[in-house]
Motif scaffolding. Structure first.
Motif, PDB file in Angstrom:
ATOM      1  N   LEU A   1       0.843  -1.205   0.000  1.00  0.00           N
ATOM      2  CA  LEU A   1       0.000   0.000   0.000  1.00  0.00           C
ATOM      3  C   LEU A   1       0.876   1.252   0.000  1.00  0.00           C
ATOM      4  O   LEU A   1       0.618   2.216  -0.728  1.00  0.00           O
ATOM      5  N   GLU A   2       1.926   1.216   0.816  1.00  0.00           N
ATOM      6  CA  GLU A   2       2.817   2.378   0.867  1.00  0.00           C
ATOM      7  C   GLU A   2       3.635   2.474  -0.427  1.00  0.00           C
ATOM      8  O   GLU A   2       3.760   3.547  -1.018  1.00  0.00           O
ATOM      9  N   GLY A   3       4.145   1.329  -0.871  1.00  0.00           N
ATOM     10  CA  GLY A   3       5.017   1.338  -2.045  1.00  0.00           C
ATOM     11  C   GLY A   3       4.307   1.758  -3.319  1.00  0.00           C
ATOM     12  O   GLY A   3       4.850   2.506  -4.139  1.00  0.00           O
ATOM     13  N   TYR A   4       3.093   1.286  -3.512  1.00  0.00           N
ATOM     14  CA  TYR A   4       2.363   1.643  -4.735  1.00  0.00           C
ATOM     15  C   TYR A   4       1.714   3.019  -4.641  1.00  0.00           C
ATOM     16  O   TYR A   4       1.713   3.781  -5.604  1.00  0.00           O
ATOM     17  N   TYR A   5       1.080   3.294  -3.487  1.00  0.00           N
ATOM     18  CA  TYR A   5       0.185   4.456  -3.428  1.00  0.00           C
ATOM     19  C   TYR A   5       0.536   5.453  -2.324  1.00  0.00           C
ATOM     20  O   TYR A   5      -0.198   6.421  -2.128  1.00  0.00           O
ATOM     21  N   GLY A   6       1.596   5.191  -1.594  1.00  0.00           N
ATOM     22  CA  GLY A   6       1.969   6.110  -0.516  1.00  0.00           C
ATOM     23  C   GLY A   6       0.977   6.120   0.634  1.00  0.00           C
ATOM     24  O   GLY A   6       0.910   7.077   1.400  1.00  0.00           O
ATOM     25  N   ILE A   7       0.186   5.070   0.780  1.00  0.00           N
ATOM     26  CA  ILE A   7      -0.837   5.028   1.839  1.00  0.00           C
ATOM     27  C   ILE A   7      -0.248   4.384   3.093  1.00  0.00           C
ATOM     28  O   ILE A   7       0.200   3.230   3.055  1.00  0.00           O
ATOM     29  N   THR A   8      -0.254   5.147   4.182  1.00  0.00           N
ATOM     30  CA  THR A   8       0.227   4.611   5.463  1.00  0.00           C
ATOM     31  C   THR A   8      -0.791   4.832   6.581  1.00  0.00           C
ATOM     32  O   THR A   8      -0.678   4.243   7.648  1.00  0.00           O
ATOM     33  N   LYS A   9      -1.779   5.700   6.316  1.00  0.00           N
ATOM     34  CA  LYS A   9      -2.733   6.106   7.349  1.00  0.00           C
ATOM     35  C   LYS A   9      -3.926   5.146   7.398  1.00  0.00           C
ATOM     36  O   LYS A   9      -4.380   4.667   6.351  1.00  0.00           O
ATOM     37  N   ASN A  10      -4.456   4.895   8.579  1.00  0.00           N
ATOM     38  CA  ASN A  10      -5.679   4.101   8.763  1.00  0.00           C
ATOM     39  C   ASN A  10      -5.576   2.686   8.182  1.00  0.00           C
ATOM     40  O   ASN A  10      -6.539   2.160   7.655  1.00  0.00           O
ATOM     41  N   VAL A  11      -4.379   2.131   8.244  1.00  0.00           N
ATOM     42  CA  VAL A  11      -4.202   0.770   7.730  1.00  0.00           C
ATOM     43  C   VAL A  11      -4.331  -0.215   8.890  1.00  0.00           C
ATOM     44  O   VAL A  11      -3.658  -0.061   9.919  1.00  0.00           O
ATOM     45  N   THR A  12      -5.207  -1.194   8.744  1.00  0.00           N
ATOM     46  CA  THR A  12      -5.406  -2.215   9.781  1.00  0.00           C
ATOM     47  C   THR A  12      -4.916  -3.554   9.256  1.00  0.00           C
ATOM     48  O   THR A  12      -5.306  -3.970   8.176  1.00  0.00           O
ATOM     49  N   GLU A  13      -4.052  -4.199  10.041  1.00  0.00           N
ATOM     50  CA  GLU A  13      -3.564  -5.520   9.630  1.00  0.00           C
ATOM     51  C   GLU A  13      -4.393  -6.612  10.304  1.00  0.00           C
ATOM     52  O   GLU A  13      -4.618  -6.563  11.513  1.00  0.00           O
ATOM     53  N   VAL A  14      -4.833  -7.577   9.522  1.00  0.00           N
ATOM     54  CA  VAL A  14      -5.534  -8.737  10.091  1.00  0.00           C
ATOM     55  C   VAL A  14      -4.679  -9.980   9.844  1.00  0.00           C
ATOM     56  O   VAL A  14      -3.816  -9.991   8.968  1.00  0.00           O
ATOM     57  N   LYS A  15      -4.973 -11.009  10.612  1.00  0.00           N
ATOM     58  CA  LYS A  15      -4.282 -12.282  10.410  1.00  0.00           C
ATOM     59  C   LYS A  15      -5.316 -13.412  10.362  1.00  0.00           C
ATOM     60  O   LYS A  15      -6.518 -13.156  10.540  1.00  0.00           O
ATOM     61  N   GLU A  16      -4.844 -14.608  10.146  1.00  0.00           N
ATOM     62  CA  GLU A  16      -5.734 -15.764  10.003  1.00  0.00           C
ATOM     63  C   GLU A  16      -6.782 -15.823  11.120  1.00  0.00           C
ATOM     64  O   GLU A  16      -6.450 -15.793  12.312  1.00  0.00           O
ATOM     65  N   GLY A  17      -8.048 -15.851  10.709  1.00  0.00           N
ATOM     66  CA  GLY A  17      -9.136 -16.043  11.664  1.00  0.00           C
ATOM     67  C   GLY A  17      -9.669 -14.773  12.302  1.00  0.00           C
ATOM     68  O   GLY A  17     -10.699 -14.816  12.987  1.00  0.00           O
ATOM     69  N   ASP A  18      -8.975 -13.638  12.104  1.00  0.00           N
ATOM     70  CA  ASP A  18      -9.506 -12.380  12.670  1.00  0.00           C
ATOM     71  C   ASP A  18     -10.870 -12.075  12.065  1.00  0.00           C
ATOM     72  O   ASP A  18     -11.148 -12.433  10.913  1.00  0.00           O
ATOM     73  N   VAL A  19     -11.714 -11.399  12.858  1.00  0.00           N
ATOM     74  CA  VAL A  19     -13.078 -11.096  12.405  1.00  0.00           C
ATOM     75  C   VAL A  19     -13.350  -9.603  12.578  1.00  0.00           C
ATOM     76  O   VAL A  19     -12.976  -9.017  13.599  1.00  0.00           O
ATOM     77  N   ILE A  20     -14.005  -9.022  11.617  1.00  0.00           N
ATOM     78  CA  ILE A  20     -14.516  -7.651  11.749  1.00  0.00           C
ATOM     79  C   ILE A  20     -16.034  -7.723  11.735  1.00  0.00           C
ATOM     80  O   ILE A  20     -16.636  -8.280  10.806  1.00  0.00           O
ATOM     81  N   GLU A  21     -16.649  -7.170  12.776  1.00  0.00           N
ATOM     82  CA  GLU A  21     -18.111  -7.157  12.874  1.00  0.00           C
ATOM     83  C   GLU A  21     -18.639  -5.905  12.183  1.00  0.00           C
ATOM     84  O   GLU A  21     -18.143  -4.800  12.413  1.00  0.00           O
ATOM     85  N   LEU A  22     -19.649  -6.095  11.347  1.00  0.00           N
ATOM     86  CA  LEU A  22     -20.202  -4.952  10.609  1.00  0.00           C
ATOM     87  C   LEU A  22     -21.630  -4.632  11.042  1.00  0.00           C
ATOM     88  O   LEU A  22     -22.188  -3.618  10.615  1.00  0.00           O
ATOM     89  N   GLY A  23     -22.257  -5.472  11.845  1.00  0.00           N
ATOM     90  CA  GLY A  23     -23.657  -5.367  12.241  1.00  0.00           C
ATOM     91  C   GLY A  23     -24.165  -6.791  12.347  1.00  0.00           C
ATOM     92  O   GLY A  23     -23.629  -7.589  13.128  1.00  0.00           O
ATOM     93  N   THR A  24     -25.154  -7.137  11.525  1.00  0.00           N
ATOM     94  CA  THR A  24     -25.557  -8.550  11.509  1.00  0.00           C
ATOM     95  C   THR A  24     -24.618  -9.373  10.631  1.00  0.00           C
ATOM     96  O   THR A  24     -24.669 -10.601  10.623  1.00  0.00           O
TER      97      THR A  24
END
Ligand code: FEO
Length: 396
Positions: free
Chosen positions: A111-134
């Motif tokens: 993300l940084e190398g291609y687009y210079g994006i470093t802000k608000n980046v969240t790293e997940v790993k195997e099995g991590d879950v993000i809840e969105l509502g239902t």
């Protein structure tokens, strides 16, 4: 205006069709285009799963805004960083500066190398879950299918697997988006061409990915290219299982280069001999006419492979050389091979084709044929014999 396509109550297809690009990755012909599939979950939180090639950003954004109106995007899930899926991200971050970008530890430097994006980046790993509502997304890296950072995510309540390049296909979605809305037969071949061209080298990583995904109760596969699969899930997974194990079918590909038709005659005689000996599936390709992506796809499918080339400036014919180099880079396995060379002076083609097959640990069938000038009785008989021996080995 966008006619909404729903995968489930809260999940939308927001991909686009590309009928303008001629060559995927500037290499692989797109006779019937390609789709860049992207998805939106419209829940308490809004998540986008993969984006599109930057040139399609406006079209894509119209779809997003038709659904979410002026609500902000909470998450962009980056399953894969190849720019056909990621190059729109920098535009999104300009419009939605607070959006969280979700990848894994291998995504972050890209993300940084291609687009210079470093802000608000969240790293997940195997099995991590993000809840969105239902709805919620679990994350599962599948490295090297197709890049090191590739991952899939799984929406638990609907059983939708967002599978990135895995299970993808060339071809646009011409009205039908799901496999049960279209003539899926066309896509079976294009899926194999896509797989063999793009992911074919990575059979072991694909096997690991399939093993990991077998633990999920998948109701729908949503790849990053081509049809969404809900009717043919078992069949599509079984095909990828066979392909990634380099399992081949009974049949022969004959790929030949021929400047004035003399090598082609040798190939034709061999093909006729194969047919007379019971081989029904024979695919002949002139490497100067047919792009190697189609030849590679059939080499991937059929066990027998006969290469025929003249010597050209003390090397293989350049188009044949390109084919055999690509096959060696991809490490295709489990083939029986035959060799036909021709020359006018100083023949090396047969030797180089033999080396190519040996480099791939393929099994040589018959004796390499090397014809000076045009076909003669001896080479005619040798081609007949090659066809007989190849047919015999394929039937064993
Ligand atoms: Fe469709 Fe590997 O990108």
């Amino acid at each position: 205006m966008y006619k909404e396509v729903k995968l489930s109550e809260k999940i939308y297809y927001i991909g686009v069709n590309d009928r303008r690009t001629s060559l995927f990755e500037n290499m692989w012909p797109l006779d019937r285009g390609i789709s860049y599939n992207s998805f939106l979950i419209n829940d308490d939180k809004i998540a986008i799963i993969d984006t599109v090639e930057a040139g399609f950003f406006e079209k894509w954004l119209d779809k997003v805004r038709t659904i979410i109106k002026d609500r902000p995007i909470d998450y962009i899930i980056v399953n894969h960083m190849e720019p056909d899926h990621s190059s729109a991200i920098r535009f999104i971050t300009e419009l939605y500066p607070d959006v969280k970008i979700v990848g894994n530890r291998k995504t972050t430097p890209m993300l940084e190398g291609y687009y210079g994006i470093t802000k608000n980046v969240t790293e997940v790993k195997e099995g991590d879950v993000i809840e969105l509502g239902t709805t919620s997304l679990s994350f599962h890296p599948i490295p090297m299918v197709h890049w090191p950072e590739s991952m899939v995510c799984f929406e638990q309540s609907s059983g939708i697997l967002f599978s990135t390049d895995a299970f993808g296909s060339y071809g646009t979605l011409d009205g039908g988006v799901f496999d049960d809305e279209m003539d899926f037969e066309y896509f079976r071949d294009e899926m194999r061409r896509y797989y063999s061209n793009i992911v074919g080298k990575y059979g072991n990583p694909v096997q690991k990915a399939l093993s990991k995904l077998s633990a999920l109760d998948i109701k729908l596969i949503a790849p990053a290219h081509g049809p969404l699969i809900r009717k043919n899930i078992k069949d599509v997974i079984a095909r990828h299982d066979r392909w990634s194990k380099h399992e081949t079918e009974k049949g022969v590909v004959i790929a030949y280069a021929s400047m004035y038709g003399n090598t082609e005659v040798l190939a034709e005689v061999t093909a006729r001999s194969l047919a007379e000996n019971g081989i029904e599936r024979i695919r002949m390709y002139d490497v100067s006419k047919t792009h190697i992506s189609y030849i590679i796809s059939d080499v991937f499918k059929y066990r027998g492979f006969i290469m025929a080339s003249p010597t050209y400036s003390n090397e293989l014919h350049p188009n044949m050389e390109a084919l055999v180099m690509k096959l060696q880079h991809m490490g295709f396995k489990n083939h029986l091979f035959g060799v036909i060379g021709s020359y006018t002076w100083g023949g090396v083609a047969a030797k180089k084709l033999l080396e190519a097959g040996q480099n791939l640990n393929w099994e040589l069938v018959g004796t390499p044929i090397e014809q000076k000038y045009s076909i003669k009785e001896e080479s005619f008989n040798a081609c007949i014999k090659l066809g007989e021996e190849m047919a015999k080995r394929l039937k064993e």
